[in-house]
Motif scaffolding. Structure first.
Motif, PDB file in Angstrom:
ATOM      1  N   ILE B 160      87.245  14.025  40.674  1.00 49.22           N
ATOM      2  CA  ILE B 160      85.973  13.873  41.406  1.00 49.22           C
ATOM      3  C   ILE B 160      84.891  13.209  40.546  1.00 49.22           C
ATOM      4  CG2 ILE B 160      85.241  16.261  40.919  1.00 49.22           C
ATOM      5  CD1 ILE B 160      83.766  16.227  43.600  1.00 49.22           C
ATOM      6  N   GLY B 161      84.743  13.664  39.307  1.00 48.04           N
ATOM      7  CA  GLY B 161      83.679  13.140  38.460  1.00 48.04           C
ATOM      8  C   GLY B 161      83.889  11.683  38.132  1.00 48.04           C
ATOM      9  N   PHE B 162      85.114  11.368  37.711  1.00 49.34           N
ATOM     10  CA  PHE B 162      85.382  10.001  37.272  1.00 49.34           C
ATOM     11  C   PHE B 162      85.251   9.007  38.426  1.00 49.34           C
ATOM     12  CE2 PHE B 162      87.847   6.547  35.371  1.00 49.34           C
ATOM     13  CZ  PHE B 162      87.228   6.506  34.137  1.00 49.34           C
ATOM     14  N   SER B 163      85.761   9.401  39.594  1.00 54.68           N
ATOM     15  CA  SER B 163      85.665   8.489  40.741  1.00 54.68           C
ATOM     16  C   SER B 163      84.232   8.279  41.170  1.00 54.68           C
ATOM     17  CB  SER B 163      86.459   9.032  41.930  1.00 54.68           C
ATOM     18  OG  SER B 163      87.718   9.456  41.526  1.00 54.68           O
ATOM     19  N   SER B 164      83.359   9.217  40.832  1.00 58.92           N
ATOM     20  CA  SER B 164      81.978   9.087  41.292  1.00 58.92           C
ATOM     21  C   SER B 164      81.218   8.008  40.517  1.00 58.92           C
ATOM     22  CB  SER B 164      81.249  10.425  41.182  1.00 58.92           C
ATOM     23  OG  SER B 164      80.996  10.728  39.827  1.00 58.92           O
ATOM     24  N   ILE B 165      81.761   7.586  39.346  1.00 60.51           N
ATOM     25  CA  ILE B 165      81.048   6.610  38.503  1.00 60.51           C
ATOM     26  C   ILE B 165      80.709   5.334  39.283  1.00 60.51           C
ATOM     27  CG2 ILE B 165      81.224   5.123  36.472  1.00 60.51           C
ATOM     28  CD1 ILE B 165      82.875   7.212  35.130  1.00 60.51           C
ATOM     29  N   VAL B 166      81.725   4.832  40.005  1.00 55.50           N
ATOM     30  CA  VAL B 166      81.514   3.567  40.718  1.00 55.50           C
ATOM     31  C   VAL B 166      80.428   3.714  41.778  1.00 55.50           C
ATOM     32  CG1 VAL B 166      82.728   1.664  41.774  1.00 55.50           C
ATOM     33  CG2 VAL B 166      83.996   3.383  40.546  1.00 55.50           C
ATOM     34  N   TYR B 167      80.448   4.865  42.475  1.00 61.68           N
ATOM     35  CA  TYR B 167      79.461   5.062  43.534  1.00 61.68           C
ATOM     36  C   TYR B 167      78.063   5.224  42.937  1.00 61.68           C
ATOM     37  CZ  TYR B 167      83.658   5.769  46.262  1.00 61.68           C
ATOM     38  OH  TYR B 167      84.880   5.593  46.860  1.00 61.68           O
ATOM     39  N   LEU B 168      77.994   5.900  41.777  1.00 59.91           N
ATOM     40  CA  LEU B 168      76.697   6.046  41.112  1.00 59.91           C
ATOM     41  C   LEU B 168      76.138   4.677  40.745  1.00 59.91           C
ATOM     42  CD1 LEU B 168      77.077   9.123  38.779  1.00 59.91           C
ATOM     43  CD2 LEU B 168      75.319   8.766  40.497  1.00 59.91           C
ATOM     44  N   ALA B 169      77.017   3.801  40.246  1.00 60.78           N
ATOM     45  CA  ALA B 169      76.577   2.453  39.875  1.00 60.78           C
ATOM     46  C   ALA B 169      76.101   1.706  41.105  1.00 60.78           C
ATOM     47  CB  ALA B 169      77.720   1.701  39.208  1.00 60.78           C
ATOM     48  N   ALA B 170      76.837   1.864  42.207  1.00 54.35           N
ATOM     49  CA  ALA B 170      76.444   1.188  43.441  1.00 54.35           C
ATOM     50  C   ALA B 170      75.082   1.691  43.912  1.00 54.35           C
ATOM     51  CB  ALA B 170      77.498   1.410  44.519  1.00 54.35           C
ATOM     52  N   ILE B 171      74.874   3.008  43.793  1.00 53.35           N
ATOM     53  CA  ILE B 171      73.597   3.589  44.225  1.00 53.35           C
ATOM     54  C   ILE B 171      72.465   3.071  43.337  1.00 53.35           C
ATOM     55  CG2 ILE B 171      72.279   5.739  44.399  1.00 53.35           C
ATOM     56  CD1 ILE B 171      74.875   7.135  45.140  1.00 53.35           C
ATOM     57  N   ALA B 172      72.752   2.923  42.029  1.00 53.18           N
ATOM     58  CA  ALA B 172      71.726   2.432  41.104  1.00 53.18           C
ATOM     59  C   ALA B 172      71.282   1.025  41.485  1.00 53.18           C
ATOM     60  CB  ALA B 172      72.254   2.453  39.675  1.00 53.18           C
ATOM     61  N   GLY B 173      72.152   0.299  42.187  1.00 54.99           N
ATOM     62  CA  GLY B 173      71.822  -1.073  42.562  1.00 54.99           C
ATOM     63  C   GLY B 173      71.002  -1.179  43.844  1.00 54.99           C
ATOM     64  N   VAL B 174      70.761  -0.037  44.507  1.00 52.80           N
ATOM     65  CA  VAL B 174      70.000  -0.079  45.755  1.00 52.80           C
ATOM     66  C   VAL B 174      68.519  -0.333  45.440  1.00 52.80           C
ATOM     67  CG1 VAL B 174      69.310   1.248  47.788  1.00 52.80           C
ATOM     68  CG2 VAL B 174      71.612   1.507  46.859  1.00 52.80           C
ATOM     69  N   ASP B 175      67.918  -1.244  46.179  1.00 52.30           N
ATOM     70  CA  ASP B 175      66.527  -1.620  45.944  1.00 52.30           C
ATOM     71  C   ASP B 175      65.579  -0.430  46.138  1.00 52.30           C
ATOM     72  OD1 ASP B 175      64.112  -2.803  45.767  1.00 52.30           O
ATOM     73  OD2 ASP B 175      64.425  -4.291  47.361  1.00 52.30           O
ATOM     74  N   PRO B 176      64.852  -0.017  45.086  1.00 57.11           N
ATOM     75  CA  PRO B 176      63.986   1.165  45.211  1.00 57.11           C
ATOM     76  C   PRO B 176      62.842   0.964  46.216  1.00 57.11           C
ATOM     77  CG  PRO B 176      63.742   0.135  43.048  1.00 57.11           C
ATOM     78  CD  PRO B 176      64.862  -0.562  43.728  1.00 57.11           C
ATOM     79  N   HIS B 177      62.511  -0.300  46.506  1.00 58.20           N
ATOM     80  CA  HIS B 177      61.444  -0.537  47.476  1.00 58.20           C
ATOM     81  C   HIS B 177      61.755   0.025  48.849  1.00 58.20           C
ATOM     82  CE1 HIS B 177      60.257  -3.849  44.592  1.00 58.20           C
ATOM     83  NE2 HIS B 177      59.209  -3.052  44.679  1.00 58.20           N
ATOM     84  N   MET B 178      63.063   0.022  49.172  1.00 59.20           N
ATOM     85  CA  MET B 178      63.446   0.530  50.487  1.00 59.20           C
ATOM     86  C   MET B 178      63.126   2.024  50.587  1.00 59.20           C
ATOM     87  SD  MET B 178      66.778  -1.388  51.868  1.00 59.20           S
ATOM     88  CE  MET B 178      67.953  -1.060  50.590  1.00 59.20           C
ATOM     89  N   HIS B 179      63.412   2.739  49.469  1.00 56.82           N
ATOM     90  CA  HIS B 179      63.106   4.170  49.470  1.00 56.82           C
ATOM     91  C   HIS B 179      61.603   4.400  49.563  1.00 56.82           C
ATOM     92  CE1 HIS B 179      67.072   5.824  48.859  1.00 56.82           C
ATOM     93  NE2 HIS B 179      67.324   4.831  48.011  1.00 56.82           N
ATOM     94  N   GLU B 180      60.841   3.565  48.823  1.00 54.85           N
ATOM     95  CA  GLU B 180      59.391   3.709  48.852  1.00 54.85           C
ATOM     96  C   GLU B 180      58.860   3.528  50.268  1.00 54.85           C
ATOM     97  OE1 GLU B 180      57.008   1.255  46.078  1.00 54.85           O
ATOM     98  OE2 GLU B 180      58.437   2.010  44.588  1.00 54.85           O
TER      99      GLU B 180
END
Lengths: 297, 287
Positions: B160-180
């Motif tokens: 579970i932990g290791f597979s989550s790395i890729v998704y974490l990286a993908a999430i890090a790439g999401v534009d923070p302006h959208m959240h704002e």
């Protein structure tokens, strides 16, 4: 940004779930370590969970005095060092060649390689090939079949392509051969990718128990993981025997300070030791490594 | 520089692929590949008509699907949760611990499972007894009804932990302006998770889903081999891979085992191509 009640509840839930997950992920490991440091006959009485009740190094003494286990440990180290060096060197050389656009037939070679990532002959034809090549019961059966990794080649190649061509050209003008360029310019610039792929390859070699379990019958050549598997297997057997005749088995195991269970826990700790040692160094690399690996071709 | 490696691939990958033809022969070790007689689809028919065929197929499909249904979303959920954590120390600790099992061999992991579920001093039995849910220790590893749950849980625990790395990286790439922008509009964080983060990483999820479906039938071999070695578990634990291993390597029925293995590869290719076709329709194909 002000947080609403809903947000705070969500965060609280997330913190608790993640804490629970961390405990669940770590506990089996911790418990095995605790049992390995606890007196074997005391463990049988039950209740050893978070802390050794009767601290003892007896289990480890038995493991380290067992020449077969020590031998397995040495074989594992040899295999990991030789296997990793050979595989990384061979794969990097291959990848360097494949990264050059002047290579004739580069596209078909690439297709040839990629096909092997999706199709394979399967267990039996490979088994018979290894037999034909007389690799049975040799140390090299653990090194040679995995020498070239297409997956690693693609990662290396992607990285090599990103090195500025000017660097290589100037080295050539100074009289460097292809080999010189690879070993003196390209590889020294490839530190991160070399480290990541070496670590992954080393972990594979250290952990692989299946290859030796089918190709090696000489116990002197068996790595520690394969030996451990045999111990654990006999452990299951003894537990099933204990189920049948628990009274007799109980009396027998209670007499010994070291039981099969405590012994196998200590062996497991020893077989994990190298990974535990490199893990703190490994972590900062593999996160990057996974990123490199998931780059699209 | 590439010739030795290409020759190597020809020998170690393509010769076994060619060797698959022995599934259509009565392969004889002494006569070799050239000397053995051709028997057409005999071994396939034998496999399909074998009394254990349907059990093996059911186990292969059920175990793979269970692993996919539970093992695939688990790291995505973990990544989404980790992303909400602002405290760096806590986040790092959870990540470090959750990655670790990936680097342990299946032998070690199976040792943990045996130890946890053991009837003598196994933590699971002790906990259940303390909670008064059971009276006597249960020997989980020799009871067929628990085997699938044990396999799936172990698999999730390990990866579970290791597979989550890729998704974490993908999430890090999401534009923070959208959240704002979303939080300006009054969207709660839960709402943002479902309406912004999740859709943003959907392409990555789909690519990994295709890969997972392509590997569906190969999902795990070592775990089943190590945890299911007890013959009592054969009815629920025998999958095509373990069957090939047992029949081929242990009983030396090479042609028959190769036929069974080839059957599995064919379904695998079919699944991969099918999943990719479905994904192409949604615009996220692998090739």
């Amino acid at each position: 940004m002000k947080s609403t009640t809903g947000d705070r509840i969500m965060l609280a839930v997330i913190y608790s779930l993640l804490s629970l997950l961390a405990i669940l992920a770590f506990y089996p490991f911790w418990n095995a370590a605790v049992i390995s440091f606890n007196n074997g006959s005391d463990t049988v009485k039950g209740g050893v969970t978070f802390w050794p009740r009767q601290f003892s190094l007896e289990n480890y003494r038995v493991v380290f005095e067992d020449s077969r286990l020590i031998n397995g440990f040495v074989i594992s180290i040899l295999r990991t060092v030789i296997g990793t060096l050979a595989s990384i060197a061979a794969t990097a050389i291959f990848a360097y060649g494949m990264s050059k656009s002047e290579l004739i037939g580069r596209k078909p070679y690439m297709v040839l390689c990629i096909i092997t990532m999706y199709f394979s002959g399967g267990l039996i034809p490979t088994f018979l090939l290894i037999r034909e090549l007389h690799l049975f019961n040799t140390f090299w059966v653990m090194v040679i079949p995995g020498l070239i990794s297409v997956w690693n080649m693609i990662i290396f190649r992607t990285f090599f392509k990103s090195i500025p061509a000017g660097l290589e050209e100037s080295a050539r003008i100074d009289g460097c051969s292809n080999w010189g360029v690879l070993f003196r310019i390209v590889l020294p610039l490839s530190g991160p990718v070399l480290a990541t792929l070496s670590l992954f390859t080393a972990v594979y070699h250290w952990n692989d128990w299946f290859t030796p379990s089918i190709y090696i019958s000489d116990t002197g050549l068996m790595p520690i993981q394969t030996k451990l598997q045999q111990i654990l297997n006999s452990n299951i057997m003894s537990e099933q025997l204990a189920q049948m005749d628990s009274a007799a088995q109980g009396r027998m195991s209670r007499m010994k300070a070291v039981t099969t269970k405590s012994l196998s826990m200590a062996t497991m700790m020893v077989a994990t030791l190298p990974i535990l040692c490199v893990y703190p160094f490994l972590q900062k690399y593999f996160v990057k490594g996974v990123m490199v690996g998931s780059l699209k071709e | 520089m590439v010739v030795p490696a290409l020759l190597f691939i020809l020998v170690f990958s393509y010769i076994p692929m060619y060797g698959v033809l022995m599934a259509f022969q009565d392969y004889n070790l002494f006569k070799g590949f050239a000397g053995s007689s051709w028997v057409g689809l005999k071994h396939f028919e034998m496999f399909f008509n074998a009394p254990e065929f349907w059990t093996i197929m059911r186990n292969t499909v059920v175990i793979s699907l269970l692993k996919l249904l539970i093992g695939f979303p688990a790291p995505i959920i973990l990544a989404l949760m980790l992303n909400e954590i602002k405290g760096r120390a806590f986040k790092r600790t959870v990540q470090t611990i959750s990655y670790l099992p990936h680097f342990l061999s299946w032998v070690i992991v199976s040792g943990f499972v045996m130890s946890m579920l053991s009837t003598e001093n196994g933590s699971v039995n002790m906990l259940l007894e303390k909670l008064n849910l059971i009276e006597d220790p249960v020997n989980f590893l020799s009871l067929p009804q628990y085997f699938w749950s044990i396999l799936v849980t172990t698999g999730v625990w390990k990866e579970i932990g290791f597979s989550s790395i890729v998704y974490l990286a993908a999430i890090a790439g999401v534009d923070p302006h959208m959240h704002e922008a979303a939080s300006m509009d009054g969207a709660s964080r839960l709402r943002q998770m479902f309406s912004i983060t999740l859709p943003s990483i959907l392409p990555v999820i789909i690519v990994f889903l295709i890969l997972a479906i392509g590997n569906l039938l190969s999902a795990g071999f070592e775990d089943i081999l190590l945890l299911g070695s007890n013959p009592v578990l054969r009815d629920v634990g025998d999958v095509i891979d373990t069957y090939v291993y047992r029949i081929g390597i242990q009983n030396n029925r090479y042609s028959y085992a190769t036929a069974a293995g080839l059957f599995k590869s064919l379904i695998g290719v079919f699944l991969l191509v099918g999943a990719n076709y479905a994904a192409r329709k949604s615009g996220n194909s692998l090739w």
